[in-house]
Each structure stands twice: as structure tokens, then as C-alpha cells.
Design a protein around this motif. Sequence first.
Motif, mmCIF file in Angstrom:
data_model
loop_
_atom_site.group_PDB
_atom_site.id
_atom_site.type_symbol
_atom_site.label_atom_id
_atom_site.label_comp_id
_atom_site.label_asym_id
_atom_site.label_seq_id
_atom_site.Cartn_x
_atom_site.Cartn_y
_atom_site.Cartn_z
ATOM 1 N N VAL A 103 2.467 -4.860 -12.345
ATOM 2 C CA VAL A 103 1.457 -3.796 -12.237
ATOM 3 C C VAL A 103 2.230 -2.639 -12.078
ATOM 4 O O VAL A 103 3.019 -2.538 -10.782
ATOM 5 C CB VAL A 103 0.343 -4.005 -11.308
ATOM 6 N N ASN A 104 2.269 -1.526 -12.754
ATOM 7 C CA ASN A 104 3.092 -0.278 -12.467
ATOM 8 C C ASN A 104 2.195 0.810 -11.672
ATOM 9 O O ASN A 104 0.975 1.164 -12.325
ATOM 10 C CB ASN A 104 3.533 0.212 -13.691
ATOM 11 N N ARG A 105 2.512 1.224 -10.681
ATOM 12 C CA ARG A 105 1.516 2.248 -9.719
ATOM 13 C C ARG A 105 2.308 3.969 -10.063
ATOM 14 O O ARG A 105 3.591 3.881 -9.683
ATOM 15 C CB ARG A 105 1.601 2.083 -8.559
ATOM 16 N N LEU A 109 -6.981 -4.443 -7.110
ATOM 17 C CA LEU A 109 -6.675 -3.127 -6.318
ATOM 18 C C LEU A 109 -7.084 -3.484 -4.664
ATOM 19 O O LEU A 109 -8.351 -4.028 -4.689
ATOM 20 C CB LEU A 109 -7.237 -1.907 -6.818
ATOM 21 N N LYS A 110 -6.576 -2.907 -3.857
ATOM 22 C CA LYS A 110 -7.164 -2.987 -2.326
ATOM 23 C C LYS A 110 -6.797 -1.627 -1.948
ATOM 24 O O LYS A 110 -5.714 -1.109 -1.848
ATOM 25 C CB LYS A 110 -6.313 -3.924 -1.656
ATOM 26 N N TYR A 162 -4.037 12.045 -5.358
ATOM 27 C CA TYR A 162 -5.425 11.420 -4.786
ATOM 28 C C TYR A 162 -5.519 11.146 -3.322
ATOM 29 O O TYR A 162 -6.556 11.043 -2.696
ATOM 30 C CB TYR A 162 -5.677 10.150 -5.606
ATOM 31 N N GLY A 163 -4.585 10.923 -2.593
ATOM 32 C CA GLY A 163 -4.305 10.963 -1.083
ATOM 33 C C GLY A 163 -4.695 9.671 -0.801
ATOM 34 O O GLY A 163 -5.376 9.285 0.318
ATOM 35 N N VAL A 164 -4.869 8.733 -1.533
ATOM 36 C CA VAL A 164 -5.271 7.230 -1.315
ATOM 37 C C VAL A 164 -4.115 6.221 -1.413
ATOM 38 O O VAL A 164 -3.559 6.195 -2.395
ATOM 39 C CB VAL A 164 -6.477 6.865 -2.244
ATOM 40 N N ASP A 165 -3.933 5.493 -0.428
ATOM 41 C CA ASP A 165 -3.037 4.378 -0.545
ATOM 42 C C ASP A 165 -3.547 3.309 -1.206
ATOM 43 O O ASP A 165 -4.556 2.781 -0.811
ATOM 44 C CB ASP A 165 -2.327 3.917 0.790
ATOM 45 N N VAL A 166 -2.803 2.686 -2.295
ATOM 46 C CA VAL A 166 -3.420 1.528 -3.206
ATOM 47 C C VAL A 166 -2.246 0.620 -2.875
ATOM 48 O O VAL A 166 -1.127 0.467 -3.176
ATOM 49 C CB VAL A 166 -3.494 1.981 -4.468
ATOM 50 N N GLU A 167 -2.713 -0.788 -3.029
ATOM 51 C CA GLU A 167 -2.134 -1.816 -2.767
ATOM 52 C C GLU A 167 -2.665 -2.903 -3.943
ATOM 53 O O GLU A 167 -3.612 -2.748 -4.318
ATOM 54 C CB GLU A 167 -2.452 -2.611 -1.270
ATOM 55 N N ALA A 198 0.756 -1.158 0.050
ATOM 56 C CA ALA A 198 -0.023 0.052 0.069
ATOM 57 C C ALA A 198 0.782 1.307 -0.091
ATOM 58 O O ALA A 198 1.677 1.229 0.655
ATOM 59 C CB ALA A 198 -0.958 0.152 1.264
ATOM 60 N N GLY A 199 0.513 2.054 -0.799
ATOM 61 C CA GLY A 199 1.334 3.365 -0.941
ATOM 62 C C GLY A 199 0.837 4.362 -2.062
ATOM 63 O O GLY A 199 -0.257 3.974 -2.749
#
Length: 96
Positions: free
Chosen positions: A78-80, A31-32, A86-91, A9-10
Motif C-alpha cells: 500500500v503506497n501512502r 485504514l486506521k 489533510y492534517g490526518v495521520d493514517v496507518e 501512522a503518518g
Amino acid sequence: MAQTSILAAGQSALASSDITVAAGSNATVSLKVADGVAIPGNFSLPIVIDQDGAERVVSSLSHAYPLRVIVGPGVFRVNRPDISDYGVDVEVLLDQ
């Protein structure tokens, strides 16, 4: 299938661990985000296949498609991108 985290997550730009899918097999990536947090509607994380060191986009994960099935053979990631706006951590999770 065992679910594992392949991208912690980050919000910073980072690539996931390699996803090796054998011929005739598949893997599911998803996505989580934290409970109660919505996936922003206007960003996506590209799913790429490694072709002799060059990456080619084959799909993406997004608000509309938070889960994708990858069909082998190939080595995928998967490239983040930087999503700090957006201020949202995505894992990213893998079922294989």
C-alpha cells in the motif's frame, strides 16, 4: 487472523511492508486513523502488486473503501502519498 501494522501512522509518502499472499489465500488491508478523526473523503492510498520490480495498481483504500480484501497469489504493498495537506495521520493494518 492476527492484525498488524504494515505502515505506521503518518502523513509522509511511504510504502507499506510487503504483503505476500499465497495462491488460494487472501489478506485484508484497512485504514486506521485516531479515534474521533474522520478519514478525508478525497484521497486514496493505492494498493499495488509487484510484478518483477514494477508496480501495478490493483485497488485502493479510501474514505469510501477503508477496507479491501487482496486475493493471491502475489506480493502487494500500500503506497501512502504525501497527505500532509489533510492534517490526518493514517496507518495501514493487515489481517492475514
